[in-house]
Design a protein around this motif. Structure first.
Motif, PDB file in Angstrom:
ATOM      1  N   ARG A 357       0.836  -1.193   0.000  1.00  0.00           N
ATOM      2  CA  ARG A 357       0.000   0.000   0.000  1.00  0.00           C
ATOM      3  C   ARG A 357       0.882   1.258   0.000  1.00  0.00           C
ATOM      4  O   ARG A 357       1.517   1.588   0.985  1.00  0.00           O
ATOM      5  CB  ARG A 357      -0.929   0.012   1.225  1.00  0.00           C
ATOM      6  N   TRP A 358       0.881   1.948  -1.132  1.00  0.00           N
ATOM      7  CA  TRP A 358       1.643   3.188  -1.252  1.00  0.00           C
ATOM      8  C   TRP A 358       0.964   4.080  -2.293  1.00  0.00           C
ATOM      9  O   TRP A 358       0.236   3.582  -3.154  1.00  0.00           O
ATOM     10  CB  TRP A 358       3.086   2.898  -1.644  1.00  0.00           C
ATOM     11  N   TYR A 359       1.187   5.364  -2.224  1.00  0.00           N
ATOM     12  CA  TYR A 359       0.422   6.306  -3.061  1.00  0.00           C
ATOM     13  C   TYR A 359       1.198   7.612  -3.223  1.00  0.00           C
ATOM     14  O   TYR A 359       2.105   7.915  -2.426  1.00  0.00           O
ATOM     15  CB  TYR A 359      -0.946   6.564  -2.418  1.00  0.00           C
ATOM     16  N   PRO A 360       0.855   8.442  -4.204  1.00  0.00           N
ATOM     17  CA  PRO A 360       1.607   9.673  -4.495  1.00  0.00           C
ATOM     18  C   PRO A 360       1.331  10.837  -3.552  1.00  0.00           C
ATOM     19  O   PRO A 360       1.925  11.895  -3.693  1.00  0.00           O
ATOM     20  CB  PRO A 360       1.150  10.038  -5.920  1.00  0.00           C
ATOM     21  N   HIS A 361       0.406  10.681  -2.610  1.00  0.00           N
ATOM     22  CA  HIS A 361       0.039  11.754  -1.678  1.00  0.00           C
ATOM     23  C   HIS A 361      -0.586  12.947  -2.398  1.00  0.00           C
ATOM     24  O   HIS A 361      -0.368  14.110  -2.037  1.00  0.00           O
ATOM     25  CB  HIS A 361       1.249  12.211  -0.859  1.00  0.00           C
ATOM     26  N   ASN A 362      -1.356  12.691  -3.410  1.00  0.00           N
ATOM     27  CA  ASN A 362      -2.140  13.710  -4.111  1.00  0.00           C
ATOM     28  C   ASN A 362      -3.243  12.970  -4.863  1.00  0.00           C
ATOM     29  O   ASN A 362      -2.961  12.121  -5.711  1.00  0.00           O
ATOM     30  CB  ASN A 362      -1.277  14.520  -5.077  1.00  0.00           C
ATOM     31  N   ILE A 363      -4.481  13.302  -4.571  1.00  0.00           N
ATOM     32  CA  ILE A 363      -5.595  12.504  -5.086  1.00  0.00           C
ATOM     33  C   ILE A 363      -5.699  12.567  -6.607  1.00  0.00           C
ATOM     34  O   ILE A 363      -6.006  11.565  -7.269  1.00  0.00           O
ATOM     35  CB  ILE A 363      -6.918  12.950  -4.423  1.00  0.00           C
ATOM     36  N   PHE A 364      -5.398  13.722  -7.209  1.00  0.00           N
ATOM     37  CA  PHE A 364      -5.492  13.842  -8.666  1.00  0.00           C
ATOM     38  C   PHE A 364      -4.351  13.110  -9.363  1.00  0.00           C
ATOM     39  O   PHE A 364      -4.562  12.430 -10.375  1.00  0.00           O
ATOM     40  CB  PHE A 364      -5.514  15.315  -9.077  1.00  0.00           C
ATOM     41  N   VAL A 365      -3.138  13.238  -8.824  1.00  0.00           N
ATOM     42  CA  VAL A 365      -2.000  12.517  -9.398  1.00  0.00           C
ATOM     43  C   VAL A 365      -2.201  11.016  -9.243  1.00  0.00           C
ATOM     44  O   VAL A 365      -1.893  10.232 -10.156  1.00  0.00           O
ATOM     45  CB  VAL A 365      -0.691  12.965  -8.719  1.00  0.00           C
ATOM     46  N   GLU A 366      -2.752  10.609  -8.109  1.00  0.00           N
ATOM     47  CA  GLU A 366      -3.008   9.190  -7.860  1.00  0.00           C
ATOM     48  C   GLU A 366      -3.985   8.614  -8.880  1.00  0.00           C
ATOM     49  O   GLU A 366      -3.744   7.548  -9.462  1.00  0.00           O
ATOM     50  CB  GLU A 366      -3.570   9.026  -6.446  1.00  0.00           C
ATOM     51  N   VAL A 367      -5.077   9.320  -9.109  1.00  0.00           N
ATOM     52  CA  VAL A 367      -6.063   8.854 -10.086  1.00  0.00           C
ATOM     53  C   VAL A 367      -5.475   8.869 -11.493  1.00  0.00           C
ATOM     54  O   VAL A 367      -5.715   7.960 -12.298  1.00  0.00           O
ATOM     55  CB  VAL A 367      -7.342   9.722 -10.014  1.00  0.00           C
ATOM     56  N   LEU A 368      -4.701   9.889 -11.800  1.00  0.00           N
ATOM     57  CA  LEU A 368      -4.112  10.002 -13.131  1.00  0.00           C
ATOM     58  C   LEU A 368      -3.190   8.823 -13.442  1.00  0.00           C
ATOM     59  O   LEU A 368      -3.273   8.229 -14.524  1.00  0.00           O
ATOM     60  CB  LEU A 368      -3.342  11.315 -13.255  1.00  0.00           C
ATOM     61  N   VAL A 369      -2.324   8.453 -12.499  1.00  0.00           N
ATOM     62  CA  VAL A 369      -1.366   7.387 -12.767  1.00  0.00           C
ATOM     63  C   VAL A 369      -2.036   6.010 -12.718  1.00  0.00           C
ATOM     64  O   VAL A 369      -1.603   5.082 -13.424  1.00  0.00           O
ATOM     65  CB  VAL A 369      -0.179   7.442 -11.773  1.00  0.00           C
ATOM     66  N   GLU A 370      -3.109   5.852 -11.937  1.00  0.00           N
ATOM     67  CA  GLU A 370      -3.697   4.520 -11.756  1.00  0.00           C
ATOM     68  C   GLU A 370      -4.949   4.283 -12.603  1.00  0.00           C
ATOM     69  O   GLU A 370      -5.227   3.142 -12.972  1.00  0.00           O
ATOM     70  CB  GLU A 370      -4.033   4.301 -10.280  1.00  0.00           C
ATOM     71  N   GLN A 371      -5.704   5.355 -12.915  1.00  0.00           N
ATOM     72  CA  GLN A 371      -6.888   5.204 -13.781  1.00  0.00           C
ATOM     73  C   GLN A 371      -6.796   6.038 -15.049  1.00  0.00           C
ATOM     74  O   GLN A 371      -7.747   6.059 -15.829  1.00  0.00           O
ATOM     75  CB  GLN A 371      -8.172   5.582 -13.014  1.00  0.00           C
ATOM     76  N   GLY A 372      -5.683   6.721 -15.263  1.00  0.00           N
ATOM     77  CA  GLY A 372      -5.439   7.442 -16.498  1.00  0.00           C
ATOM     78  C   GLY A 372      -6.324   8.665 -16.694  1.00  0.00           C
ATOM     79  O   GLY A 372      -7.017   9.123 -15.790  1.00  0.00           O
ATOM     80  N   ILE A 373      -6.313   9.164 -17.916  1.00  0.00           N
ATOM     81  CA  ILE A 373      -7.067  10.370 -18.234  1.00  0.00           C
ATOM     82  C   ILE A 373      -8.572  10.121 -18.135  1.00  0.00           C
ATOM     83  O   ILE A 373      -9.356  11.038 -17.864  1.00  0.00           O
ATOM     84  CB  ILE A 373      -6.689  10.876 -19.653  1.00  0.00           C
ATOM     85  N   VAL A 374      -8.989   8.869 -18.335  1.00  0.00           N
ATOM     86  CA  VAL A 374     -10.414   8.533 -18.212  1.00  0.00           C
ATOM     87  C   VAL A 374     -10.882   8.732 -16.772  1.00  0.00           C
ATOM     88  O   VAL A 374     -11.887   9.395 -16.502  1.00  0.00           O
ATOM     89  CB  VAL A 374     -10.678   7.095 -18.675  1.00  0.00           C
ATOM     90  N   GLY A 375     -10.147   8.165 -15.820  1.00  0.00           N
ATOM     91  CA  GLY A 375     -10.509   8.306 -14.413  1.00  0.00           C
ATOM     92  C   GLY A 375     -10.427   9.741 -13.946  1.00  0.00           C
ATOM     93  O   GLY A 375     -11.305  10.219 -13.214  1.00  0.00           O
ATOM     94  N   LEU A 376      -9.372  10.449 -14.363  1.00  0.00           N
ATOM     95  CA  LEU A 376      -9.214  11.842 -13.948  1.00  0.00           C
ATOM     96  C   LEU A 376     -10.333  12.706 -14.511  1.00  0.00           C
ATOM     97  O   LEU A 376     -10.841  13.600 -13.819  1.00  0.00           O
ATOM     98  CB  LEU A 376      -7.857  12.374 -14.405  1.00  0.00           C
ATOM     99  N   THR A 377     -10.736  12.467 -15.746  1.00  0.00           N
ATOM    100  CA  THR A 377     -11.830  13.242 -16.347  1.00  0.00           C
ATOM    101  C   THR A 377     -13.127  13.050 -15.575  1.00  0.00           C
ATOM    102  O   THR A 377     -13.846  14.014 -15.290  1.00  0.00           O
ATOM    103  CB  THR A 377     -12.027  12.826 -17.815  1.00  0.00           C
ATOM    104  N   LEU A 378     -13.431  11.801 -15.216  1.00  0.00           N
ATOM    105  CA  LEU A 378     -14.649  11.533 -14.451  1.00  0.00           C
ATOM    106  C   LEU A 378     -14.601  12.219 -13.086  1.00  0.00           C
ATOM    107  O   LEU A 378     -15.596  12.808 -12.629  1.00  0.00           O
ATOM    108  CB  LEU A 378     -14.834  10.028 -14.280  1.00  0.00           C
ATOM    109  N   LEU A 379     -13.438  12.178 -12.440  1.00  0.00           N
ATOM    110  CA  LEU A 379     -13.292  12.815 -11.135  1.00  0.00           C
ATOM    111  C   LEU A 379     -13.448  14.332 -11.247  1.00  0.00           C
ATOM    112  O   LEU A 379     -14.140  14.954 -10.432  1.00  0.00           O
ATOM    113  CB  LEU A 379     -11.932  12.463 -10.532  1.00  0.00           C
ATOM    114  N   CYS A 380     -12.824  14.908 -12.263  1.00  0.00           N
ATOM    115  CA  CYS A 380     -12.911  16.365 -12.454  1.00  0.00           C
ATOM    116  C   CYS A 380     -14.335  16.797 -12.806  1.00  0.00           C
ATOM    117  O   CYS A 380     -14.799  17.863 -12.371  1.00  0.00           O
ATOM    118  CB  CYS A 380     -11.939  16.812 -13.536  1.00  0.00           C
TER     119      CYS A 380
END
Length: 456
Positions: A357-380
């Motif tokens: 369990r490890w993470y980038p300590h930033n919710i947007f960067v985390e979603v971007l690296v793990e769910q890509g632009i698709v996940g980040l777009t949905l979150l935004c």
């Protein structure tokens, strides 16, 4: 059936008290009443879930049962039993205005779940997905279901004040014990509660500080000075945790809240309180023992820690920047990762230990690296739609004091999510967002019924 159930509970209590311990004759009825009360008040259960990071570790140490039975899972089950009660009563309904937001959340949850199919860290990724679908989804959906009347929002704020008072009081008592026992005579002290991560405690305190600030500026005379004194104690508690991110989150959150959502009537007061708060923090950093202020005063030099190679100085700020850089490089490493990311929990695969369990300590960067632009777009899109709802209510002048507290708490939690925690650690952000949106909607209905605007 009710009488038969009561008789069975009494017989069971009597048997357990005779067979194991007389203390159970008292504990079992108290536990049964507590469970019944939590089911009847899902809003309190929800807030407890939000604060489990503070008490969970302590319960696991003190009560062996919670080593195998996850306390958070237990609370979520009670929450859903409470929601089921709403279904049985015929009051279950999802507001039309919230369906678009919930659809986006469902799509985002689907992206998180599907990313587990290609993650390079299946163990940590699977656990992350399960926790998100169980905990975060429940905390986000629940407020839309049980907040039906403005009185519900008012009652929930009272519960929030009660829990906040308990946390602050316990923290101040702990500080007093540390000081009187000579615990400050050391290189570094990071005060906490019940052995919890100081960051988790500090983030909760930052939200409490926002609540006190928003309510305090609406007071007059000695009550306002009392609120300022209480805010000073909260800031003392935050500084004593040695956590810088939550302190920055408080100031950034209050500033954004003031500029975007506060009415002109209170805006100047809020800026004044913000200025006084900065002076208070500066005074605390100068007056408190160096053991409590080391992490703030050495912000550019980093922290001294003990590693396998000896004593080293590590900059947590530089480490976070390095994590973000690594994430962006991995995200752009292939066409697939650009669109869909590397999978849930996949950030840990960038390190030697890989599947942990490890993470980038930033919710947007985390979603971007793990769910890509698709996940980040949905979150935004979720964030944009939520902000539109809140700004529309602000323009219509229907934001009450109660909703102002929830909005300020949401913004502070949003900034905190940019410095620490992963997607699941920041589920309290989703909870506050859902409460804020529901509360603002209820304010609008209340205004229509009364035919007059509310003062924010």
């Amino acid at each position: 059936m009710g009488l038969a159930g009561l008789i069975l509970i009494q017989l069971f209590t009597l048997y357990m008290g005779i067979a194991l311990s007389p203390l159970l004759l008292f504990l079992i009825p108290v536990l049964a009443l507590s469970v019944f009360w939590l089911i009847r008040h899902p809003e309190f259960t929800l807030l407890l879930i939000g604060f489990t990071s503070i008490i969970k570790g302590f319960l696991q140490e003190q009560i062996p049962l919670f080593e195998t039975l996850d306390f958070t899972v237990l609370l979520v089950v009670l929450l859903w039993v409470g929601l089921a009660r709403v279904v049985v009563s015929g009051e279950w309904s999802i507001p039309k205005w919230a369906r678009g937001l919930l659809l986006l959340f469902a799509l985002f949850s689907g992206a998180v779940m599907l990313s587990g199919l290609y993650t390079p860290s299946p163990q940590s990724g699977g656990l992350k997905i399960a926790r998100f679908l169980l905990f975060a989804s429940s905390m986000f959906l629940a407020p839309f279901v049980f907040l039906k009347r403005r009185e519900d929002s008012v009652r929930m704020l009272k519960y929030f004040k009660f829990l906040s008072a308990m946390i602050l009081f316990a923290m101040l008592v702990n500080l007093l014990l540390i000081a009187t026992s000579g615990g400050l005579v050391t290189y570094l002290v990071r005060a906490s509660l019940l052995g919890a991560n100081p960051i988790a405690v500090s983030r909760s305190l930052a939200v409490i500080a926002a609540m006190v600030t928003v309510i305090g500026i609406r007071q007059t005379g000695w009550r306002r000075f009392g609120a300022l004194f209480l805010l000073a104690l909260i800031l003392l508690a935050i500084v004593s945790t040695g956590s810088r991110g939550p302190l920055v989150s408080f100031f950034a959150g209050i500033t954004v809240f003031t500029l975007m959502f506060e009415s002109a009537v209170y805006r100047s007061r809020l800026f004044m309180i913000g200025g006084v708060s900065i002076v208070i923090v500066a005074a605390l950093l100068l007056a408190l023992p160096e053991s409590l202020t080391t992490r703030f005063l050495q912000i550019t030099q980093g922290d001294i820690i003990v590693t396998a190679g000896g004593v080293e100085r590590v900059s947590t700020i530089a480490t976070r920047l390095n994590f973000w850089e690594m994430s962006l490089k991995q995200w752009t490493g292939s066409v697939f990762s650009f669109f869909f990311g590397i999978g849930a929990g996949g950030f840990s695969s960038l390190f030697v230990w890989r599947d942990f369990r490890w993470y980038p300590h930033n919710i947007f960067v985390e979603v971007l690296v793990e769910q890509g632009i698709v996940g980040l777009t949905l979150l935004c899109l979720m964030v944009v739609l939520a902000v539109r709802h809140l700004l529309r209510a602000r323009k219509q002048g229907v934001i009450s004091e109660y909703s102002s507290v929830w909005i300020a708490s949401t913004i502070v939690s949003f900034f905190a999510a940019q410095f620490s925690g992963d997607l699941n650690d920041n589920r309290i952000l989703l909870m506050f967002l859902a409460i804020a949106l529901s509360s603002v909607h209820l304010d609008g209905l209340f205004m229509k019924e009364r035919g007059s605007p509310l003062l924010a």
